[in-house]
Design a protein around this motif. Structure first.
Motif, PDB file in Angstrom:
ATOM      1  N   ARG A 165      83.783  54.072 -43.793  1.00 50.11           N
ATOM      2  CA  ARG A 165      83.441  52.672 -43.984  1.00 50.11           C
ATOM      3  C   ARG A 165      84.069  52.203 -45.285  1.00 50.11           C
ATOM      4  NH1 ARG A 165      79.551  48.770 -41.815  1.00 50.11           N
ATOM      5  NH2 ARG A 165      79.267  49.528 -39.708  1.00 50.11           N
ATOM      6  N   ILE A 191      91.285  42.378 -39.304  1.00 49.44           N
ATOM      7  CA  ILE A 191      91.529  41.862 -37.954  1.00 49.44           C
ATOM      8  C   ILE A 191      90.730  40.574 -37.787  1.00 49.44           C
ATOM      9  CG2 ILE A 191      91.244  42.313 -35.503  1.00 49.44           C
ATOM     10  CD1 ILE A 191      91.538  45.300 -36.195  1.00 49.44           C
ATOM     11  N   VAL A 235      88.509  37.898 -36.299  1.00 46.36           N
ATOM     12  CA  VAL A 235      87.466  37.962 -35.291  1.00 46.36           C
ATOM     13  C   VAL A 235      87.187  36.582 -34.718  1.00 46.36           C
ATOM     14  CG1 VAL A 235      85.040  38.523 -34.925  1.00 46.36           C
ATOM     15  CG2 VAL A 235      86.432  39.985 -36.347  1.00 46.36           C
ATOM     16  N   ALA A 285      84.032  46.416 -43.492  1.00 46.03           N
ATOM     17  CA  ALA A 285      82.950  46.317 -44.464  1.00 46.03           C
ATOM     18  C   ALA A 285      81.632  46.115 -43.713  1.00 46.03           C
ATOM     19  CB  ALA A 285      83.223  45.154 -45.405  1.00 46.03           C
ATOM     20  N   PRO A 286      80.501  46.235 -44.410  1.00 47.11           N
ATOM     21  CA  PRO A 286      79.220  46.018 -43.730  1.00 47.11           C
ATOM     22  C   PRO A 286      79.106  44.619 -43.116  1.00 47.11           C
ATOM     23  CG  PRO A 286      78.871  47.021 -45.860  1.00 47.11           C
ATOM     24  CD  PRO A 286      80.317  46.732 -45.774  1.00 47.11           C
ATOM     25  N   THR A 287      79.696  43.637 -43.754  1.00 46.99           N
ATOM     26  CA  THR A 287      79.681  42.280 -43.189  1.00 46.99           C
ATOM     27  C   THR A 287      81.115  41.797 -43.007  1.00 46.99           C
ATOM     28  OG1 THR A 287      79.535  41.401 -45.417  1.00 46.99           O
ATOM     29  CG2 THR A 287      77.470  41.605 -44.198  1.00 46.99           C
ATOM     30  N   LEU A 288      81.272  40.781 -42.163  1.00 44.61           N
ATOM     31  CA  LEU A 288      82.602  40.202 -41.973  1.00 44.61           C
ATOM     32  C   LEU A 288      83.034  39.475 -43.243  1.00 44.61           C
ATOM     33  CD1 LEU A 288      82.252  38.728 -38.386  1.00 44.61           C
ATOM     34  CD2 LEU A 288      83.455  40.782 -39.058  1.00 44.61           C
ATOM     35  N   PHE A 337      85.285  36.463 -45.270  1.00 41.72           N
ATOM     36  CA  PHE A 337      85.784  35.093 -45.079  1.00 41.72           C
ATOM     37  C   PHE A 337      87.193  34.983 -45.633  1.00 41.72           C
ATOM     38  CE2 PHE A 337      81.168  33.567 -45.375  1.00 41.72           C
ATOM     39  CZ  PHE A 337      81.044  33.520 -44.006  1.00 41.72           C
ATOM     40  N   ASN A 380      79.143  37.496 -48.229  1.00 37.84           N
ATOM     41  CA  ASN A 380      80.298  37.984 -47.493  1.00 37.84           C
ATOM     42  C   ASN A 380      81.497  38.042 -48.451  1.00 37.84           C
ATOM     43  OD1 ASN A 380      78.372  36.982 -45.596  1.00 37.84           O
ATOM     44  ND2 ASN A 380      79.975  37.186 -44.043  1.00 37.84           N
ATOM     45  N   VAL A 403      98.444  50.190 -35.378  1.00 33.42           N
ATOM     46  CA  VAL A 403      97.441  50.365 -36.427  1.00 33.42           C
ATOM     47  C   VAL A 403      96.559  51.538 -36.064  1.00 33.42           C
ATOM     48  CG1 VAL A 403      95.819  49.126 -37.882  1.00 33.42           C
ATOM     49  CG2 VAL A 403      97.290  47.881 -36.323  1.00 33.42           C
ATOM     50  N   PHE A 404      96.238  52.357 -37.036  1.00 33.35           N
ATOM     51  CA  PHE A 404      95.219  53.374 -36.784  1.00 33.35           C
ATOM     52  C   PHE A 404      94.273  53.424 -37.963  1.00 33.35           C
ATOM     53  CE2 PHE A 404      97.061  56.521 -39.598  1.00 33.35           C
ATOM     54  CZ  PHE A 404      98.415  56.217 -39.569  1.00 33.35           C
ATOM     55  N   GLU A 405      93.102  53.956 -37.706  1.00 32.60           N
ATOM     56  CA  GLU A 405      92.072  53.977 -38.739  1.00 32.60           C
ATOM     57  C   GLU A 405      91.914  55.376 -39.287  1.00 32.60           C
ATOM     58  OE1 GLU A 405      88.576  51.979 -37.466  1.00 32.60           O
ATOM     59  OE2 GLU A 405      89.678  50.100 -37.269  1.00 32.60           O
ATOM     60  N   TRP A 446      99.078  50.540 -40.990  1.00 29.27           N
ATOM     61  CA  TRP A 446      99.961  49.920 -40.001  1.00 29.27           C
ATOM     62  C   TRP A 446     101.322  50.574 -40.104  1.00 29.27           C
ATOM     63  CZ3 TRP A 446     104.355  46.854 -41.113  1.00 29.27           C
ATOM     64  CH2 TRP A 446     104.888  46.142 -40.026  1.00 29.27           C
ATOM     65  N   ALA A 498      79.996  42.400 -36.946  1.00 22.67           N
ATOM     66  CA  ALA A 498      80.525  43.258 -38.007  1.00 22.67           C
ATOM     67  C   ALA A 498      80.444  44.708 -37.613  1.00 22.67           C
ATOM     68  CB  ALA A 498      79.750  43.029 -39.295  1.00 22.67           C
ATOM     69  N   GLU A 507      97.832  46.812 -31.662  1.00 20.29           N
ATOM     70  CA  GLU A 507      97.530  48.103 -31.031  1.00 20.29           C
ATOM     71  C   GLU A 507      97.645  48.011 -29.518  1.00 20.29           C
ATOM     72  OE1 GLU A 507      93.986  50.430 -32.865  1.00 20.29           O
ATOM     73  OE2 GLU A 507      93.971  48.412 -33.682  1.00 20.29           O
ATOM     74  N   LYS A 548      90.913  54.548 -27.549  1.00 19.00           N
ATOM     75  CA  LYS A 548      91.774  53.360 -27.621  1.00 19.00           C
ATOM     76  C   LYS A 548      92.366  53.015 -26.267  1.00 19.00           C
ATOM     77  CE  LYS A 548      93.023  53.196 -32.423  1.00 19.00           C
ATOM     78  NZ  LYS A 548      94.041  53.344 -33.445  1.00 19.00           N
TER      79      LYS A 548
END
Lengths: 212, 439
Positions: free
Chosen positions: A43, A55, A57, A70-73, A75, A110, A133-135, A173, B6, B15, B220
């Motif tokens: 996280r 990304i 939303v 993050a815990p919240t989206l 801005f 936020n 993209v990968f995490e 990326w 979230a 992707e 994915k």
């Protein structure tokens, strides 16, 4: 030494005269007086001046809502672009990948992002086209950004050409001419997380041999 | 609403596009070819009937338990098998705690169909008393990490757990001859389930209107895919179930191709599961074999060694009684240890621990015969000692030694005052002592 002021970063807390550690990790020191604890997470905890990959939303009249793990989206104000005015608001479809900078990160708020550097220039920030993209963990992304170039990237760069954008939130990326190169680079990076510099080089060499 | 946004995992346009374009040239993002399975590892827990399966990043835990229940009316002589799934929110942020989601139910149903309706597990052997009590087998599947293709991983986990599960042995008896007695696993070896064949689920994902097909999709790929098909097939090539999920339609020729590929993969996975189970079983057997000699060694040999040392000394001190050396040795060893125990030496501790352990309480008398051997050996030694003492009353040294034996008997009694048997024994011993001293 006694009357020197020190600055505490993430993972450290002051209780009267003592400083205690709040999380597991390595204690880092930035001379002359900054101390913080670094650890690897899946996280992301937003921090001002971090560059991250987000990304889109949703888009609201004033802000884009961006997911930065993050815990919240977060801005992203519609005016936070180079030369941004009410008239030339950029249009991002849901799922667009953005390279952005964190400008505000407070508790119970936020986080706020920006697509400009301090001087108001675009400076590479903005949407990223194509690629993959990968995490990963935040630890790996910090390793990829470390100042003598990370061995795995250096070894890959000797024989392949690719583009890379690393966000401190653990998103990476990769773009290259052919999809096979992208896949190779991304897997090499993922596998290098727990390898030493020498091991990383050996791993990349093996991959290259298999490719040929 | 925003909070939920979230916490959900989302995919960028980049992707999606990349995965599709790469698949068009037969490349997958994790470097596999379209018909490659991810690395499969099967681990077993300490107890029977628990398995942990890792398929790439996917991680599934399964646990099998059994219970005696009343059978269903229409099937009075068959046991039952039920599958329960638990999707932890830790595995994937889109899983909600509590109420099972749509996918959780589908996964449970696919595995249930594969196992139950293909009659892979013999149900009639689970019957104890027809119409009254049968074994009900419950398989719990816990999804710990979702890396895609949960159906296959969960299916393998369920099979591995069922293959290593052992239900307790039970017999019908009791006072009225109708009671079901469940035997303790220590008393009677638990029985494994009878499994006729292994139905293996193999999942395919379809992309771009069914033109591209891959096996074992990752997390994915599952987001991008148009349709999915799970074929449950055993190593003989018998099709147990086919589950076609997702909107996209596919040609019948593609289905046939899938089944052919699936049967090859099923044979492969079956051998992997069987190998894993076999190694587990041999380890389990070895564990069993090792345990008894170890305890025996601990209880008998340790004091024995001490005895021998002092026994040699004793022989050295008294060389004149060579004629009855054998008996004497026995007696002497006893005297040595007993005198030590009565003087409160350090060697008492293992012996006392042993006696308090093996002294059977009246309630547990039934178990006495199943206790490991060494204890019986100790008792017999004691008895033989007494015999020796009785047979040689004329030797003065031995009378003195028998005195110490008696003392030790008293000591033992104080050590374990609760035991009825010991009390009785010590009385006998007192009698013996009295008889020997008088004669």
């Amino acid at each position: 030494m006694s009357n020197q002021t020190i600055k505490l970063g993430a993972g450290l807390r002051q209780d009267c005269d003592t400083i205690s550690v709040m999380k597991a990790g390595t204690l880092r020191l930035s001379k002359p007086n900054k101390y913080w604890v670094e650890s690897s997470h899946k996280r992301y905890v937003p921090c001002v001046e971090d560059t991250v990959l987000g990304i889109v939303v949703d888009s609201k009249p004033d802000n884009f809502l961006v997911d930065i793990k993050a815990p919240t989206l977060a801005f992203l104000p519609v005016l936070a672009f180079e030369g941004g005015t009410r008239r030339n608001i950029p249009k991002f479809e849901v799922g667009t990948l953005l390279y952005v900078r964190v400008v505000k990160a407070n508790n119970s708020m936020n986080p706020e992002l920006s697509c400009m550097d301090d001087t108001g220039k675009a400076a590479e920030f903005g949407p990223l086209k194509d690629g993959y993209v990968f995490e990963t963990s935040t630890g790996l992304s910090r390793m990829l950004l470390s100042s003598p170039t990370c061995p795995v990237l250096e070894a890959l760069g000797k024989s392949l050409s690719y583009e890379l954008a690393v966000g401190l939130n653990g998103r990476v990326w990769v773009n290259a001419a052919s999809p096979s190169t992208v896949i190779l680079v991304s897997n090499a990076i993922i596998n290098s997380e727990f390898l030493s510099g020498v091991q990383q080089k050996i791993m990349v060499e093996k991959l290259m041999k298999r490719l040929q | 609403m925003e909070q939920r946004w979230a916490s959900t995992w989302r995919m960028s346009v980049n992707e999606r596009k990349f995965i599709e374009t790469a698949l068009a040239s037969d490349l997958r993002v994790d470097g596999r070819r379209p018909f490659d399975y991810r690395r499969l590892t099967i681990k077993f827990g300490r107890e029977d009937g628990s398995a942990e399966v890792q398929l790439g990043q996917t991680h599934v835990l399964s646990y099998v338990t059994s219970q005696l229940v009343q059978p269903y009316r229409d099937r009075p002589n068959e046991g039952s098998l039920s599958i329960f799934t638990e999707f932890s929110p830790m595995a994937d942020p889109s899983f909600e705690a509590g109420r099972p989601g749509e996918f959780a139910i589908e996964l449970g149903r696919v595995i249930d169909r594969g196992l139950r309706e293909s009659r892979a597990v013999d149900m009639e052997s689970l019957c104890v008393v027809a119409g009254k009590s049968v074994w009900s087998i419950r398989v719990d599947l816990h999804i710990i990490d979702n890396g895609g293709n949960l159906v296959d991983a969960a299916n393998i986990a369920a099979l591995a757990a069922l293959l290593t599960f052992r239900r307790p042995e039970c017999t019908v008896g009791g006072e009225n001859g109708q009671d079901v007695i469940i035997h303790d696993p220590e008393v009677m070896e638990p029985l494994p389930l009878i499994i006729h064949h292994l139905p293996i689920a193999v999942t395919f994902a379809f992309f771009s209107d069914g033109n591209i097909m891959v096996i074992d999709p990752t997390h994915k790929e599952e987001v991008v895919m148009g349709g999915r098909m799970t074929a449950t097939i055993n190593s003989n090539g018998d099709v147990c179930t086919v589950q076609k999920a997702g909107g996209e339609g596919i040609m019948s020729s593609v289905v046939m191709q899938c089944l052919r590929v699936a049967s090859v993969k099923a044979a492969d996975i079956t051998s992997k599961i069987k190998n894993a189970v076999e190694t587990y079983n041999t380890e389990r057997a070895l564990r069993k074999v090792k345990r008894h000699p170890l305890t025996a060694a601990h209880r008998v040999i340790v004091p024995d060694v001490i005895m021998k040392n002092e026994q040699v000394e004793n022989i050295g001190h008294r060389p004149d009684k060579n004629s009855r050396q054998d008996d004497e040795m026995l007696v002497d060893t006893k005297t040595c240890t007993n005198s030590e125990s009565s003087s409160g030496g350090r060697h008492t501790d293992p012996f006392v621990g042993g006696s308090s352990n093996w002294d059977p309480y009246p309630g547990r008398v039934g178990k006495l015969q199943d206790l490991p051997g060494p204890l019986m050996v100790i008792k017999e030694e004691l008895r033989s000692d007494e015999m020796v003492i009785e047979s040689t009353p004329e030797l003065s040294t031995i009378t003195s030694s028998s005195g110490t034996v008696g003392a030790s008997g008293v000591k033992q009694q104080t050590n374990a005052p609760k035991s009825l048997k010991d009390a009785v024994k010590s009385k006998n011993r007192k009698k013996n002592k009295a008889s020997t001293t008088t004669s």
